[in-house]
Design an enzyme around this catalytic site. Structure first.
Site, PDB file in Angstrom:
ATOM      1  N   HIS A 157       0.849  -1.209   0.000  1.00 41.66           N
ATOM      2  CA  HIS A 157       0.000   0.000   0.000  1.00 41.66           C
ATOM      3  C   HIS A 157       0.876   1.246   0.000  1.00 41.66           C
ATOM      4  CE1 HIS A 157      -3.348  -2.688   1.715  1.00 41.66           C
ATOM      5  NE2 HIS A 157      -3.621  -2.414   0.455  1.00 41.66           N
ATOM      6  N   GLU A 196       1.703   3.753   3.134  1.00 40.53           N
ATOM      7  CA  GLU A 196       2.238   3.200   4.376  1.00 40.53           C
ATOM      8  C   GLU A 196       3.768   3.302   4.338  1.00 40.53           C
ATOM      9  OE1 GLU A 196       0.332  -0.663   4.313  1.00 40.53           O
ATOM     10  OE2 GLU A 196      -1.657   0.255   4.329  1.00 40.53           O
ATOM     11  N   ARG A 219      -3.286   5.006  -1.963  1.00 43.85           N
ATOM     12  CA  ARG A 219      -3.134   3.659  -1.397  1.00 43.85           C
ATOM     13  C   ARG A 219      -2.933   2.584  -2.467  1.00 43.85           C
ATOM     14  NH1 ARG A 219      -5.354   0.014   2.499  1.00 43.85           N
ATOM     15  NH2 ARG A 219      -6.627  -1.624   1.591  1.00 43.85           N
ATOM     16  N   HIS A 239       2.985  -3.915   6.473  1.00 44.21           N
ATOM     17  CA  HIS A 239       2.016  -2.829   6.269  1.00 44.21           C
ATOM     18  C   HIS A 239       2.069  -1.903   7.486  1.00 44.21           C
ATOM     19  CE1 HIS A 239      -0.520  -4.553   2.900  1.00 44.21           C
ATOM     20  NE2 HIS A 239       0.211  -5.610   3.231  1.00 44.21           N
ATOM     21  N   GLU A 296       1.421  -5.168  10.780  1.00 45.26           N
ATOM     22  CA  GLU A 296       0.920  -3.791  10.711  1.00 45.26           C
ATOM     23  C   GLU A 296       1.754  -3.019  11.718  1.00 45.26           C
ATOM     24  OE1 GLU A 296      -1.369  -2.519   8.733  1.00 45.26           O
ATOM     25  OE2 GLU A 296      -2.525  -4.253   8.015  1.00 45.26           O
TER      26      GLU A 296
END
Ligand SMILES: *[C@@H]1O[C@H](CO)[C@@H](O)[C@H](O)[C@H]1NC(C)=O
Ligand SMILES: *[C@@H]1O[C@H](CO)[C@@H](O)[C@H](O)[C@H]1NC(C)=O
Ligand SMILES: [Zn+2]
Length: 417
Positions: free
Chosen positions: A176, A179, A234, A304, A378
């Protein structure tokens, strides 16, 4: 002079296309009733809101926090809605443009590569070339194809060179575009691996016995676009037939329960699953590489942000994976290794049950292909800055994440034979 004219022409285009975020805010709203959920979904239908977490309106359910970026012109409307519905909320970012401007430690950003900066694609690209030539004993590079806009997707292979095929770990960053901490981690990882090989016992043993394939930037076109035009982009940058909306969510485009849940068939959605599985050339390139080398790839790690989670399959179903207990114990061990450095707390578990259903993700796809150790990170933070994590947090974030990655790698290595 043609060159000068061309140059000013390009600058004018870049400026015209430069999205600003003056007066915008990021809210955290906390739906607890079904009416709250409906209200948020209706709001998303009628005005332009950018979902930070969850990734789209479809994934909003009662009991989870919803972080949304709201354009200045809709602030009054949103405040009224929140008050009338008595939905609990807070403002996470008072001034989005200020946070965008505040990410970089220094302005203007220097052009030289730095492990503690958000480097542009052209800087990353030259860094890849210089790493490959200065550490030729441990690194080789190969192209796995080109992006939609024609940029080369370069994969680094780290490991002591041997005549026989070695088992491998595949690590990718930057699926993405917005990020930014993710590609920063891949660069950090490469440097850490190369500079600690020979001194750190675990890294030495890892690179002697295994290879690590690192794709420092998956969604190159999207990342480039976040630096030149829209910081909040994104998706990929592919054009969609029959729609003026650009791009597909690459992490909804893998062939794993494709577009069944937690994804959208609307090309204007941030979670658009694409026209078909692997319709995105970047996804196809990565999937082809992993398919062709699946006999050696023992682990798949994808980075991510944000939310501080360590997830594993499945995300496209609530069903537990066949290796649930083992993956859960690795994730918990990795999370506590991470936390040991600065106290950063991660939550771990299968994607669907831990956050929300989402189909077409790379971790589910590689797991179903047979890559048992498949994890999604994440990274920081939990919403204070979200995607706009300041550069001052790159170093601590990467240091702690290294501990988790090394924990997983040690487990993979131990279970090779
Ligand atoms: C991956 O697979 C392809 C096709 O089989 C092969 O040509 C290539 O050498 C493999 N790459 C690595 C780094 O092992
Ligand atoms: C979940 O498990 C059930 C029972 O084994 C099975 O029938 C179903 O197909 C599974 N769902 C998915 C999406 O794999
Ligand atoms: Zn992501």
């Amino acid at each position: 002079n043609m060159k000068v004219l061309l140059f000013f022409g390009l600058v004018a285009i870049a400026l015209a296309d430069n999205t600003r975020f003056e007066g915008e805010k990021v809210f955290r709203v906390k739906p607890v009733l079904d009416e709250h959920v409906t209200l948020i979904k209706d709001l998303a239908q009628s005005i332009e809101v950018d979902f930070w977490t969850p990734e789209s309106a479809e994934q909003v359910t009662a009991g989870i926090n919803v972080d949304i970026r709201v354009p200045a012109m809709y602030l009054d409307l949103v405040y009224t809605m929140l008050q009338q519905s008595e939905m609990e909320h807070e403002v996470l970012i008072e001034d989005v443009q200020g946070a965008v401007d505040g990410q970089a430690d220094t302005r203007p950003s220097p052009r030289a590569h730095s492990y503690t900066k958000y480097n542009t694609w052209s800087v990353i690209e030259s860094w890849i070339n210089s790493i490959a030539s200065s550490s030729a004993n441990l690194v080789s590079t190969q192209s796995i194809g080109r992006t939609y806009e024609g940029r080369t997707m370069t994969l680094l292979k780290l490991g002591k060179k041997t005549s026989s095929q070695k088992p491998a770990i595949f690590l990718d960053c930057g699926i993405h575009a917005r990020e930014w901490i993710s590609p920063a981690f891949c660069q950090w990882f490469v440097n850490e691996a190369l500079t600690t090989y020979g001194s750190d016992a675990q890294m030495t043993s890892l690179l002697d016995q295994m290879d690590v394939f690192v794709l420092p930037l998956f969604n190159v076109d999207g990342y480039h676009y976040t630096h030149t035009s829209n910081r909040m982009w994104r998706k990929t940058r592919s054009r969609n037939s029959g729609s003026s909306c650009v791009g597909t969510d690459p992490n909804r485009n893998f062939d794993a329960g494709w577009c069944t849940v937690g994804a959208s068939r609307n090309p204007c959605s941030e979670t658009y699953c694409g026209a078909s599985p692997e319709s995105e050339i970047e996804v196809k390139n990565v999937a082809n590489f992993i398919r062709q080398n699946k006999s050696v790839i023992k682990a798949y790690l994808t980075i991510h942000s944000y939310s501080q989670l360590l997830l594993f399959p499945y995300s496209y179903t609530y069903n537990l994976s066949a290796h649930h207990n083992e993956l859960m114990s690795i994730a918990e061990g990795a999370s506590s290794a991470l936390r040991s450095l600065y106290g950063t707390r991660y939550t771990s578990g299968p994607g669907a049950a831990t956050i929300y259903l989402a189909a077409g993700g790379s971790d589910d796809w590689s797991y179903d292909l047979g890559v048992k150790y498949s994890f999604t990170f994440e990274l920081r933070d939990t919403g204070r800055y979200g995607f706009l994590l300041p550069e001052s947090q790159i170093k601590p974030t990467c240091e702690e994440t290294m501990l988790a990655v090394k924990y997983i790698a040690a487990h993979v290595q131990k279970n090779l034979y």
